[in-house]
Design a protein around this motif. Structure first.
Motif, PDB file in Angstrom:
ATOM      1  N   ASP A 165       0.846  -1.188   0.000  1.00  0.00           N
ATOM      2  CA  ASP A 165       0.000   0.000   0.000  1.00  0.00           C
ATOM      3  C   ASP A 165       0.883   1.239   0.000  1.00  0.00           C
ATOM      4  O   ASP A 165       2.038   1.199  -0.374  1.00  0.00           O
ATOM      5  CB  ASP A 165      -0.975  -0.005   1.176  1.00  0.00           C
ATOM      6  N   ASN A 191      -3.957  -5.114  -6.739  1.00  0.00           N
ATOM      7  CA  ASN A 191      -4.087  -3.792  -7.332  1.00  0.00           C
ATOM      8  C   ASN A 191      -3.838  -3.848  -8.842  1.00  0.00           C
ATOM      9  O   ASN A 191      -4.559  -3.231  -9.631  1.00  0.00           O
ATOM     10  CB  ASN A 191      -3.094  -2.831  -6.678  1.00  0.00           C
ATOM     11  N   GLY A 228      -8.321  -1.840  -6.801  1.00  0.00           N
ATOM     12  CA  GLY A 228      -7.432  -1.423  -5.728  1.00  0.00           C
ATOM     13  C   GLY A 228      -6.744  -2.603  -5.081  1.00  0.00           C
ATOM     14  O   GLY A 228      -6.934  -3.765  -5.462  1.00  0.00           O
TER      15      GLY A 228
END
Length: 222
Positions: free
Chosen positions: A2, A124, A150
Protein backbone atom coordinates in the motif's frame (compact mmCIF):
# COMPACT_ATOMS: atom_id res chain seq x y z
CA UNK A 1 1.30 -3.52 -0.64
CA UNK A 2 0.00 0.00 0.00
CA UNK A 3 1.05 3.63 0.43
CA UNK A 4 2.70 3.13 3.83
CA UNK A 5 6.01 4.34 2.45
CA UNK A 6 4.50 7.79 1.89
CA UNK A 7 3.61 8.07 5.56
CA UNK A 8 7.22 7.16 6.43
CA UNK A 9 8.46 9.99 4.23
CA UNK A 10 6.82 12.44 6.60
CA UNK A 11 9.26 11.44 9.32
CA UNK A 12 12.18 13.87 9.74
CA UNK A 13 14.85 11.17 9.44
CA UNK A 14 13.51 9.63 6.19
CA UNK A 15 14.92 10.81 2.86
CA UNK A 16 14.08 7.88 0.59
CA UNK A 17 11.50 5.09 0.45
CA UNK A 18 10.17 2.47 -1.94
CA UNK A 19 6.72 1.00 -2.44
CA UNK A 20 5.22 -1.47 -4.83
CA UNK A 21 1.98 0.32 -5.80
CA UNK A 22 2.17 3.54 -7.86
CA UNK A 23 0.58 6.51 -6.12
CA UNK A 24 -2.44 7.79 -8.02
CA UNK A 25 -2.57 11.39 -9.23
CA UNK A 26 -5.40 12.16 -6.79
CA UNK A 27 -3.53 10.79 -3.77
CA UNK A 28 -0.29 12.39 -4.89
CA UNK A 29 -1.93 15.83 -5.00
CA UNK A 30 -3.37 15.30 -1.53
CA UNK A 31 0.03 14.30 -0.10
CA UNK A 32 1.73 17.28 -1.76
CA UNK A 33 -0.46 19.59 0.26
CA UNK A 34 1.26 18.22 3.38
CA UNK A 35 4.86 17.73 2.22
CA UNK A 36 6.95 17.55 -0.95
CA UNK A 37 8.17 14.37 -2.59
CA UNK A 38 8.96 12.97 -6.03
CA UNK A 39 7.74 9.61 -7.30
CA UNK A 40 10.15 7.83 -9.66
CA UNK A 41 9.33 4.44 -11.23
CA UNK A 42 12.42 2.22 -11.25
CA UNK A 43 11.17 -1.39 -11.49
CA UNK A 44 8.69 -2.93 -13.93
CA UNK A 45 7.41 -6.46 -13.34
CA UNK A 46 4.56 -8.60 -14.63
CA UNK A 47 1.61 -10.03 -12.71
CA UNK A 48 -0.09 -12.88 -14.49
CA UNK A 49 -2.79 -15.54 -14.13
CA UNK A 50 -2.19 -19.28 -13.60
CA UNK A 51 -4.39 -22.36 -13.72
CA UNK A 52 -4.63 -26.02 -12.77
CA UNK A 53 -6.93 -28.04 -15.02
CA UNK A 54 -6.37 -31.80 -14.72
CA UNK A 55 -6.29 -33.46 -18.11
CA UNK A 56 -5.16 -30.34 -19.94
CA UNK A 57 -1.62 -31.03 -21.18
CA UNK A 58 1.02 -28.42 -20.49
CA UNK A 59 2.79 -28.92 -23.81
CA UNK A 60 2.65 -26.32 -26.55
CA UNK A 61 -0.62 -26.34 -28.45
CA UNK A 62 -2.70 -27.02 -25.35
CA UNK A 63 -2.55 -23.54 -23.85
CA UNK A 64 -5.44 -21.94 -22.00
CA UNK A 65 -6.58 -18.71 -23.65
CA UNK A 66 -8.67 -16.10 -21.84
CA UNK A 67 -9.75 -12.52 -22.39
CA UNK A 68 -9.96 -9.84 -19.73
CA UNK A 69 -13.77 -9.97 -19.90
CA UNK A 70 -13.79 -13.72 -19.27
CA UNK A 71 -11.42 -13.19 -16.33
CA UNK A 72 -13.71 -10.47 -14.98
CA UNK A 73 -16.66 -12.85 -15.09
CA UNK A 74 -14.66 -15.65 -13.45
CA UNK A 75 -13.33 -13.51 -10.58
CA UNK A 76 -16.73 -11.89 -10.04
CA UNK A 77 -18.57 -15.20 -9.78
CA UNK A 78 -20.46 -15.16 -13.10
CA UNK A 79 -18.56 -18.04 -14.78
CA UNK A 80 -18.08 -20.96 -12.40
CA UNK A 81 -17.09 -23.94 -14.59
CA UNK A 82 -14.29 -24.53 -17.07
CA UNK A 83 -16.77 -26.03 -19.53
CA UNK A 84 -18.59 -22.72 -19.95
CA UNK A 85 -19.29 -22.23 -23.69
CA UNK A 86 -17.69 -18.78 -23.74
CA UNK A 87 -14.41 -20.31 -22.51
CA UNK A 88 -14.61 -23.29 -24.85
CA UNK A 89 -15.27 -20.98 -27.80
CA UNK A 90 -11.66 -19.72 -27.72
CA UNK A 91 -10.22 -22.98 -26.35
CA UNK A 92 -11.07 -25.83 -28.72
CA UNK A 93 -8.64 -28.09 -26.89
CA UNK A 94 -10.97 -28.05 -23.88
CA UNK A 95 -13.72 -29.51 -26.04
CA UNK A 96 -11.50 -32.11 -27.69
CA UNK A 97 -10.05 -33.47 -24.43
CA UNK A 98 -11.98 -36.47 -23.11
CA UNK A 99 -11.48 -38.96 -20.36
CA UNK A 100 -11.84 -42.71 -20.67
CA UNK A 101 -15.62 -42.50 -20.40
CA UNK A 102 -15.88 -40.00 -23.22
CA UNK A 103 -16.95 -37.13 -20.96
CA UNK A 104 -15.32 -33.72 -21.11
CA UNK A 105 -12.40 -33.56 -18.69
CA UNK A 106 -13.33 -30.00 -17.78
CA UNK A 107 -17.03 -30.54 -17.12
CA UNK A 108 -16.36 -32.05 -13.69
CA UNK A 109 -14.14 -29.18 -12.56
CA UNK A 110 -15.77 -26.10 -11.09
CA UNK A 111 -13.47 -23.11 -11.16
CA UNK A 112 -11.66 -22.67 -7.85
CA UNK A 113 -10.98 -18.92 -7.74
CA UNK A 114 -7.91 -18.01 -5.70
CA UNK A 115 -7.29 -14.44 -4.58
CA UNK A 116 -5.08 -12.60 -2.12
CA UNK A 117 -6.39 -12.60 1.44
CA UNK A 118 -5.18 -9.09 2.27
CA UNK A 119 -4.26 -6.03 0.26
CA UNK A 120 -1.51 -6.62 -2.25
CA UNK A 121 0.27 -5.12 -5.23
CA UNK A 122 -0.83 -8.03 -7.39
CA UNK A 123 -4.49 -7.46 -6.49
CA UNK A 124 -4.09 -3.79 -7.33
CA UNK A 125 -2.48 -4.71 -10.65
CA UNK A 126 -5.05 -7.26 -11.82
CA UNK A 127 -8.09 -5.24 -10.77
CA UNK A 128 -6.76 -2.18 -12.59
CA UNK A 129 -6.12 -4.39 -15.62
CA UNK A 130 -9.62 -5.88 -15.57
CA UNK A 131 -11.30 -2.50 -15.23
CA UNK A 132 -9.16 -0.74 -17.83
CA UNK A 133 -9.67 -3.46 -20.45
CA UNK A 134 -13.20 -4.64 -19.60
CA UNK A 135 -15.06 -1.99 -17.55
CA UNK A 136 -18.60 -2.57 -16.39
CA UNK A 137 -21.01 -0.32 -18.26
CA UNK A 138 -24.58 -0.30 -19.59
CA UNK A 139 -23.37 -2.05 -22.71
CA UNK A 140 -21.15 -4.44 -20.73
CA UNK A 141 -23.01 -5.36 -17.52
CA UNK A 142 -20.68 -8.29 -16.77
CA UNK A 143 -17.50 -6.23 -16.98
CA UNK A 144 -15.31 -5.44 -13.97
CA UNK A 145 -16.86 -2.81 -11.63
CA UNK A 146 -14.98 0.37 -10.76
CA UNK A 147 -15.63 -0.11 -7.05
CA UNK A 148 -13.58 -3.32 -7.17
CA UNK A 149 -10.31 -1.68 -8.18
CA UNK A 150 -7.43 -1.42 -5.73
CA UNK A 151 -5.19 -3.36 -3.39
CA UNK A 152 -8.10 -4.21 -1.07
CA UNK A 153 -11.53 -4.93 -2.50
CA UNK A 154 -14.74 -6.74 -1.56
CA UNK A 155 -14.35 -10.04 -3.38
CA UNK A 156 -17.21 -12.27 -4.50
CA UNK A 157 -18.01 -14.68 -1.63
CA UNK A 158 -17.26 -17.71 -3.83
CA UNK A 159 -13.56 -16.79 -4.07
CA UNK A 160 -10.96 -18.41 -1.82
CA UNK A 161 -8.37 -16.32 0.10
CA UNK A 162 -4.67 -17.23 -0.12
CA UNK A 163 -1.73 -15.82 1.86
CA UNK A 164 1.10 -14.29 -0.16
CA UNK A 165 2.77 -15.59 -3.30
CA UNK A 166 3.63 -18.96 -1.77
CA UNK A 167 0.08 -19.36 -0.52
CA UNK A 168 -1.31 -18.42 -3.92
CA UNK A 169 0.95 -20.97 -5.58
CA UNK A 170 -0.34 -23.63 -3.19
CA UNK A 171 -3.95 -22.64 -3.81
CA UNK A 172 -3.46 -23.10 -7.55
CA UNK A 173 -1.33 -26.25 -7.47
CA UNK A 174 -3.31 -28.09 -4.79
CA UNK A 175 -6.85 -27.43 -6.02
CA UNK A 176 -8.19 -29.01 -9.20
CA UNK A 177 -9.77 -26.45 -11.50
CA UNK A 178 -7.99 -23.55 -9.77
CA UNK A 179 -7.15 -20.14 -11.16
CA UNK A 180 -5.04 -17.51 -9.42
CA UNK A 181 -2.70 -14.58 -9.97
CA UNK A 182 0.78 -13.65 -8.79
CA UNK A 183 4.08 -12.17 -9.93
CA UNK A 184 5.00 -13.90 -13.15
CA UNK A 185 8.47 -14.62 -11.76
CA UNK A 186 6.99 -16.52 -8.80
CA UNK A 187 4.43 -18.38 -10.90
CA UNK A 188 6.99 -19.51 -13.46
CA UNK A 189 9.47 -20.44 -10.72
CA UNK A 190 6.83 -22.71 -9.18
CA UNK A 191 6.26 -24.37 -12.56
CA UNK A 192 2.60 -23.33 -12.76
CA UNK A 193 0.74 -23.20 -16.06
CA UNK A 194 0.29 -19.61 -17.20
CA UNK A 195 -2.85 -18.41 -18.95
CA UNK A 196 -2.41 -16.74 -22.31
CA UNK A 197 -4.17 -13.36 -22.29
CA UNK A 198 -5.52 -11.66 -25.38
CA UNK A 199 -3.74 -8.38 -26.10
CA UNK A 200 -4.99 -5.32 -27.99
CA UNK A 201 -4.02 -6.93 -31.30
CA UNK A 202 -6.10 -10.01 -30.60
CA UNK A 203 -3.10 -12.28 -29.94
CA UNK A 204 -2.95 -14.64 -26.95
CA UNK A 205 0.37 -14.36 -25.10
CA UNK A 206 1.95 -15.31 -21.80
CA UNK A 207 3.82 -12.62 -19.84
CA UNK A 208 7.13 -13.97 -21.12
CA UNK A 209 5.95 -13.92 -24.74
CA UNK A 210 4.59 -10.40 -24.30
CA UNK A 211 7.93 -9.29 -22.88
CA UNK A 212 9.82 -10.70 -25.84
CA UNK A 213 7.38 -8.89 -28.14
CA UNK A 214 8.18 -5.56 -26.47
CA UNK A 215 5.42 -5.44 -23.87
CA UNK A 216 7.58 -3.80 -21.20
CA UNK A 217 8.68 -1.05 -23.56
CA UNK A 218 5.10 -0.32 -24.50
CA UNK A 219 4.03 -0.17 -20.87
CA UNK A 220 6.51 2.63 -20.14
CA UNK A 221 4.50 4.95 -22.33
CA UNK A 222 1.05 4.11 -20.95
Amino acid sequence: GDYGVVVDLELPYTDFGAGDIPISAEDRNAYLEEFSFIQLPFVLSAVSFYYNIPGLPTKKGYDLNLTSCLLARIFDGDITNWSHPDIEEINPTLISLHNDNGASTTSTFPIFVSRSRSGSRSTNAITNYLYSTCPRADGNPKGWPMEKVGARIDWHPSTSPCDGSSGMAMCVSENEGAIGYMDAYDGNKEGLSEIKLMNADGNFLTSREAGVAGGQGSAIYL
